[in-house]
Design a protein around this motif. Sequence first.
Motif, short mmCIF file in Angstrom:
data_model
loop_
_atom_site.label_atom_id
_atom_site.label_comp_id
_atom_site.label_asym_id
_atom_site.label_seq_id
_atom_site.Cartn_x
_atom_site.Cartn_y
_atom_site.Cartn_z
N GLN A 1 0.82 -1.21 0.00
CA GLN A 1 0.00 0.00 0.00
C GLN A 1 0.86 1.26 0.00
OE1 GLN A 1 -3.06 -0.09 -0.58
NE2 GLN A 1 -3.74 2.00 -0.20
N PRO B 1 -6.28 -2.30 1.14
CA PRO B 1 -6.76 -3.64 1.48
C PRO B 1 -7.35 -3.65 2.89
CG PRO B 1 -4.38 -3.53 1.70
CD PRO B 1 -4.80 -2.21 1.14
N THR C 1 -6.52 -3.28 -3.81
CA THR C 1 -5.68 -4.41 -3.38
C THR C 1 -6.51 -5.37 -2.55
OG1 THR C 1 -3.77 -2.93 -3.29
CG2 THR C 1 -3.55 -5.06 -2.22
N CYS D 1 -1.34 -11.70 -3.13
CA CYS D 1 -1.74 -10.29 -3.12
C CYS D 1 -2.14 -9.91 -4.55
CB CYS D 1 -0.59 -9.41 -2.63
SG CYS D 1 -0.93 -7.66 -2.74
N ILE E 1 -3.42 -6.93 -7.05
CA ILE E 1 -3.56 -5.49 -7.27
C ILE E 1 -4.25 -5.29 -8.61
CG2 ILE E 1 -2.37 -3.28 -7.51
CD1 ILE E 1 -0.48 -6.09 -5.94
#
Length: 372
Positions: free
Chosen positions: A224, A250, A288, A296, A298
Amino acid sequence: MEKTSIVRPLILLSFVIGISLLHYFTPLHLHYLHDIFQRLYYLPIILAALWFGLRGGLLCSIIVSIAYAPHILFQWGGHVTMEMEKYLEILLYNIVGGVTGLLSQRERERTVELQKTARGLEASYQKLQHQSERITVIEEQLRRAEKLSTLGEMAAVLAHEIRNPLGSIRGTAEILKDDYKPGDPKHEFIEIQIKETERLNRVVEDFLKMARPQPVDLQPCPVQEELETIVTLVANSARERRVKLMLHPPTVPVVITADGEKLRQAFLNIIINALQATPPGGSVLISTTVSQQAICEIQICDTGPGIDAETLARIFEPFFTTKVDGTGLGLAITRKIIESHGGTIMVESVVGHGTTVTVRLPIQVATSGGAA
């Protein structure tokens, strides 16, 4: 399933009781009817054997024997020949129940084995299909690596043969520029020469980045924070283009092991492309998420005109570009960076509805606190 397990025994019991009542309430002189009723007992016995196997067939034949025996003893007691025939019929009931039940049970067991084999074959097929897909991906990566190896050899030659003359050309042009005042046509031509020299130099540098293996400095990298840095860098450009730039954090802060500088370069390439593709009044959304597989994800979504299927199939090809001043290496470099971190990049687009770029990176280090 429970309803079926209750209904079937009730059907069998109804058959046995009904046939027995017909026996007991039909006069003995109508012996041909008794012969028919006597054969009707085979129906519940065979059904029980088919439905419940050996135990079901034998149990039903025993119940039929018990229900039929009093009729023989008390109603046919004076007919010895008839009694023997009907006792043999009872023996036949049990034989039919046992044999039919045994065959049915073996057939059921065989069916179960075949189903297990089918499931095993299906699992093997899916595994082979998955391995085939992996082999296809590896082959594609090997072909790309071979191309990059060739590009690397060419890059060393190009760097020496092009960059040094470019420096000389630019230096000479800057000296000549001082001899002419702004507004003079020659002054403008020299400015164009300097700009084109700079653009050619950028092409060579991008080519070198694409071709040469880049060392990766892996460190804990808050995703982030990197995205927030990029949004700050391009915020002014978004305002000038009148494009709304949104960043959704997120639900849980995510930290991965990566080279933050290179990831920043990759995301910057994607976000700049999204801003350039979005018309005034449109928006670019960066979000995210974290999957249960420790990935993860994005996503960069724009509301631009979208990309047609033919162009979409070539966007990662080196030197392919739809921009007038583009080098065609930005997305190729971006994919190389993402894949060097063990991730994947995917682009989905619908003409007239915008484009979504999805980057998936493995989470090697995750935290539940800290700055996001």
